[in-house]
Design an enzyme around this catalytic site. Structure first.
Site, PDB file in Angstrom:
ATOM      1  N   ASN A 220      79.047 -15.938 103.984  1.00 26.74           N
ATOM      2  CA  ASN A 220      79.797 -15.160 103.705  1.00 26.74           C
ATOM      3  C   ASN A 220      81.124 -15.192 103.862  1.00 26.74           C
ATOM      4  O   ASN A 220      81.900 -14.688 104.195  1.00 26.74           O
ATOM      5  CB  ASN A 220      79.765 -14.396 105.009  1.00 26.74           C
TER       6      ASN A 220
ATOM      7  N   GLY B 251      83.212  -3.302 102.243  1.00 24.01           N
ATOM      8  CA  GLY B 251      81.703  -3.020 102.712  1.00 24.01           C
ATOM      9  C   GLY B 251      81.172  -1.044 103.208  1.00 24.01           C
ATOM     10  O   GLY B 251      81.629  -0.880 103.947  1.00 24.01           O
TER      11      GLY B 251
ATOM     12  N   HIS C 223      82.076 -15.419 119.327  1.00 23.36           N
ATOM     13  CA  HIS C 223      81.359 -14.367 119.801  1.00 23.36           C
ATOM     14  C   HIS C 223      80.448 -14.417 119.746  1.00 23.36           C
ATOM     15  O   HIS C 223      79.029 -14.531 117.880  1.00 23.36           O
ATOM     16  CB  HIS C 223      82.029 -12.990 118.193  1.00 23.36           C
TER      17      HIS C 223
ATOM     18  N   ARG D 217      72.567 -10.234 110.006  1.00 24.69           N
ATOM     19  CA  ARG D 217      71.428 -11.658 110.674  1.00 24.69           C
ATOM     20  C   ARG D 217      69.674 -10.693 110.187  1.00 24.69           C
ATOM     21  O   ARG D 217      69.831  -9.158 110.514  1.00 24.69           O
ATOM     22  CB  ARG D 217      71.975 -11.067 112.146  1.00 24.69           C
TER      23      ARG D 217
ATOM     24  N   ILE E 145      85.161  -7.974 110.359  1.00 24.86           N
ATOM     25  CA  ILE E 145      84.041  -7.403 111.828  1.00 24.86           C
ATOM     26  C   ILE E 145      82.977  -8.242 111.517  1.00 24.86           C
ATOM     27  O   ILE E 145      82.286  -8.935 112.230  1.00 24.86           O
ATOM     28  CB  ILE E 145      83.352  -5.974 111.384  1.00 24.86           C
TER      29      ILE E 145
ATOM     30  N   GLY F  44      79.593   0.124 107.756  1.00 25.33           N
ATOM     31  CA  GLY F  44      81.133   1.094 106.937  1.00 25.33           C
ATOM     32  C   GLY F  44      80.677   2.033 106.785  1.00 25.33           C
ATOM     33  O   GLY F  44      81.378   2.937 106.615  1.00 25.33           O
TER      34      GLY F  44
ATOM     35  N   ARG G 247      79.065  -3.108 125.577  1.00 26.12           N
ATOM     36  CA  ARG G 247      77.750  -3.788 126.448  1.00 26.12           C
ATOM     37  C   ARG G 247      77.480  -3.583 127.805  1.00 26.12           C
ATOM     38  O   ARG G 247      76.822  -3.016 128.757  1.00 26.12           O
ATOM     39  CB  ARG G 247      76.368  -4.599 125.227  1.00 26.12           C
TER      40      ARG G 247
ATOM     41  N   ASN H 124      80.123 -11.349 110.232  1.00 26.84           N
ATOM     42  CA  ASN H 124      79.866 -12.836 111.015  1.00 26.84           C
ATOM     43  C   ASN H 124      79.660 -13.600 110.356  1.00 26.84           C
ATOM     44  O   ASN H 124      79.444 -13.609 108.827  1.00 26.84           O
ATOM     45  CB  ASN H 124      78.673 -12.599 111.825  1.00 26.84           C
TER      46      ASN H 124
HETATM   47  O1  TXD Z   1      80.695  -7.784 116.642  1.00 28.97           O
HETATM   48  C1  TXD Z   1      80.458  -8.235 115.280  1.00 28.97           C
HETATM   49  N1  TXD Z   1      81.859  -8.785 115.251  1.00 28.97           N
HETATM   50  C2  TXD Z   1      78.819  -8.011 114.731  1.00 28.97           C
HETATM   51  C3  TXD Z   1      79.002  -8.372 113.046  1.00 28.97           C
HETATM   52  C4  TXD Z   1      78.389  -7.107 115.152  1.00 28.97           C
HETATM   53  C5  TXD Z   1      77.313  -6.552 114.266  1.00 28.97           C
HETATM   54  C6  TXD Z   1      77.478  -6.670 112.939  1.00 28.97           C
HETATM   55  N2  TXD Z   1      78.050  -8.186 111.972  1.00 28.97           N
HETATM   56  C7  TXD Z   1      78.349  -7.905 110.559  1.00 28.97           C
HETATM   57  O2  TXD Z   1      78.989  -7.099 109.925  1.00 28.97           O
HETATM   58  C8  TXD Z   1      77.242  -8.611 110.095  1.00 28.97           C
HETATM   59  O3  TXD Z   1      76.446  -9.891 110.488  1.00 28.97           O
HETATM   60  C9  TXD Z   1      77.734  -8.374 108.920  1.00 28.97           C
HETATM   61  O4  TXD Z   1      77.762  -9.839 108.111  1.00 28.97           O
HETATM   62  C10 TXD Z   1      78.448  -7.277 109.232  1.00 28.97           C
HETATM   63  C11 TXD Z   1      77.976  -6.755 108.797  1.00 28.97           C
HETATM   64  O5  TXD Z   1      76.759  -5.766 108.993  1.00 28.97           O
HETATM   65  P1  TXD Z   1      76.085  -4.351 108.649  1.00 28.97           P
HETATM   66  O6  TXD Z   1      74.708  -4.293 109.266  1.00 28.97           O
HETATM   67  O7  TXD Z   1      77.389  -3.245 107.839  1.00 28.97           O
HETATM   68  O8  TXD Z   1      75.717  -5.034 107.444  1.00 28.97           O
HETATM   69  P2  TXD Z   1      75.357  -4.432 105.446  1.00 28.97           P
HETATM   70  O9  TXD Z   1      74.345  -2.663 106.175  1.00 28.97           O
HETATM   71  O10 TXD Z   1      73.683  -5.198 104.752  1.00 28.97           O
HETATM   72  O11 TXD Z   1      76.631  -4.188 105.338  1.00 28.97           O
HETATM   73  C12 TXD Z   1      77.287  -5.059 103.997  1.00 28.97           C
HETATM   74  C13 TXD Z   1      77.506  -4.316 102.764  1.00 28.97           C
HETATM   75  C14 TXD Z   1      76.373  -4.062 102.175  1.00 28.97           C
HETATM   76  O12 TXD Z   1      76.635  -3.059 101.557  1.00 28.97           O
HETATM   77  C15 TXD Z   1      76.961  -4.949 100.708  1.00 28.97           C
HETATM   78  O13 TXD Z   1      76.802  -4.601  99.818  1.00 28.97           O
HETATM   79  C16 TXD Z   1      78.685  -5.691 101.002  1.00 28.97           C
HETATM   80  O14 TXD Z   1      78.716  -5.396 102.258  1.00 28.97           O
HETATM   81  N3  TXD Z   1      78.960  -6.633 100.023  1.00 28.97           N
HETATM   82  C17 TXD Z   1      80.490  -6.724  99.751  1.00 28.97           C
HETATM   83  N4  TXD Z   1      81.301  -5.681  99.786  1.00 28.97           N
HETATM   84  C18 TXD Z   1      81.998  -5.902  99.667  1.00 28.97           C
HETATM   85  N5  TXD Z   1      82.449  -7.401  98.488  1.00 28.97           N
HETATM   86  C19 TXD Z   1      81.471  -7.529  98.384  1.00 28.97           C
HETATM   87  N6  TXD Z   1      81.937  -9.001  98.416  1.00 28.97           N
HETATM   88  C20 TXD Z   1      79.776  -7.969  99.182  1.00 28.97           C
HETATM   89  N7  TXD Z   1      79.175  -8.626  99.217  1.00 28.97           N
HETATM   90  C21 TXD Z   1      78.029  -7.554  99.659  1.00 28.97           C
END
Ligand code: TXD
Length: 308
Positions: A95, A9, A175, A82, A118, A14, A151, A120
């Site tokens: 997801n 990701g 969480h 979200r 990580i 990432g 936090r 969600n």
């Molecule tokens: O405390 C925690 N665990 C949470 C987790 C804190 C904050 C964010 N939380 C969750 O992390 C959020 O709800 C998302 O489910 C993930 C990732 O958050 P982020 O802000 O990094 O999301 P982005 O910017 O949309 O990045 C997700 C990336 C994006 O570049 C997609 O192209 C990629 O995931 N993606 C994939 N990568 C690999 N393989 C597959 N299949 C895929 N699908 C999408």
């Protein structure tokens, strides 16, 4: 020989993970994403900045799982984030299918990795990864409680005008909105906060902690928090890579601990070279235990919706 860190990701979190992993020289970094060019472009940009921080870690991007071959640590953020008005649970269906695909890719190309999930809804996603990959429970952990605890620490430090370094806190359970900030275990240099902050203000801080993720989502409007989640996962990865035996609240597979059998739930644990080396069972009073059990029940309901 530097370790290899694969980041599945290449989005908001990432990108920060890649930067922090490389610039702290935790290992060579491979940023993986399904979007063509995204991981490669971010990696090239960070690599070109390396001379300014003096890092010799290699940073690369990949759209094929071959790129993560042999990774020692895998951190997974693949999936949707979200938008305002959404709960973390609303992300489950989308997801879940992504996490199954990711788990197969990691299983087949980095079978010995320590994996930090990580994405969600966290408690369901880390459970899914464990089930699909078949990895042992000490090598599969969810990042959540450490962020929620951080936090909580910030809000207490701001309330008292003290250094964030002197506040310790622990948030357990799922969480989500049912998470349990343990007030009795929160101290400032060992001083319980109940001696320092009025009850009504403590309650306000507890509520803000539980809603902190949503507070950032409402402000950003286009995504969720990404720096503090990334920094939280980096602490966990570093504890493993440098065998630091750190104690964090993480989503660990409980098989009997806290009376839980077969769920990933946020509990205190020790992270070192063996990954999650042990779960720590803390005493809770009746009120705390009731809140914790309600949070575990919510995780149960969420996981019951998963079809592997
Ligand atoms: O405390 C925690 N665990 C949470 C987790 C804190 C904050 C964010 N939380 C969750 O992390 C959020 O709800 C998302 O489910 C993930 C990732 O958050 P982020 O802000 O990094 O999301 P982005 O910017 O949309 O990045 C997700 C990336 C994006 O570049 C997609 O192209 C990629 O995931 N993606 C994939 N990568 C690999 N393989 C597959 N299949 C895929 N699908 C999408």
């Amino acid at each position: 020989m530097r370790k290899k860190i694969a980041l599945i990701g290449g989005g908001n979190i990432g990108g920060v993970l890649a930067e922090q992993s490389a610039y702290r020289e935790l290992g060579d970094v491979v940023l993986f994403d399904v979007v063509e060019g995204l991981p490669q472009g971010k990696a090239l940009d960070m690599a070109e900045g390396a001379p300014l921080v003096g890092s010799d870690a290699r940073i690369s991007g990949a759209n094929d799982y071959e790129g993560i071959a042999g990774a020692d640590v895998v951190i997974i953020t693949a999936g949707l984030a979200r938008k305002p008005g959404m709960s973390r649970d609303d992300l489950l269906k989308t997801n879940l299918s992504i996490m199954k695909q990711v788990a197969e890719g990691v299983r087949d190309h980095a079978p010995d990795a320590f994996v930090i999930v990580i994405s969600n809804p966290l408690d369901a996603m880390v459970y899914t990864f464990k089930e699909v990959s078949g990895f042992p429970k000490n090598r599969v952990v969810g990042m959540a409680g450490i962020l929620d605890s951080t936090r909580f620490r910030s809000f207490v430090a701001w309330e008292l005008g003290v250094s964030v370094k002197d506040v310790t806190a622990m948030v357990l359970g799922g969480h989500g909105d049912t998470m349990v900030p343990l007030v009795r275990y929160c101290t400032v240099a060992g001083i319980p906060i109940e001696q320092l902050i009025p009850k009504d203000r403590i309650e306000a801080i507890v509520e803000r902690t539980k809603g902190a993720g949503g507070e950032v989502v409402a402000l950003l409007k286009t995504g969720s928090a990404f720096v503090s989640p990334a920094l939280s996962a980096i602490e966990m990865a570093e504890a493993h890579l440098r065998d630091k035996k750190r104690v964090f609240a993480c989503a660990c597979l409980c098989e009997g601990e806290y009376g839980i059998d077969g769920l990933y739930v946020g509990v205190p644990c020790v992270i070192g070279a063996e990954g999650v080396e042990r779960v720590i069972e803390v005493e809770m009073n009746e009120a705390e235990r009731s809140l914790f059990d309600a949070s575990v029940d919510h995780v149960k309901e969420l996981v019951a919706q998963i079809e592997i």
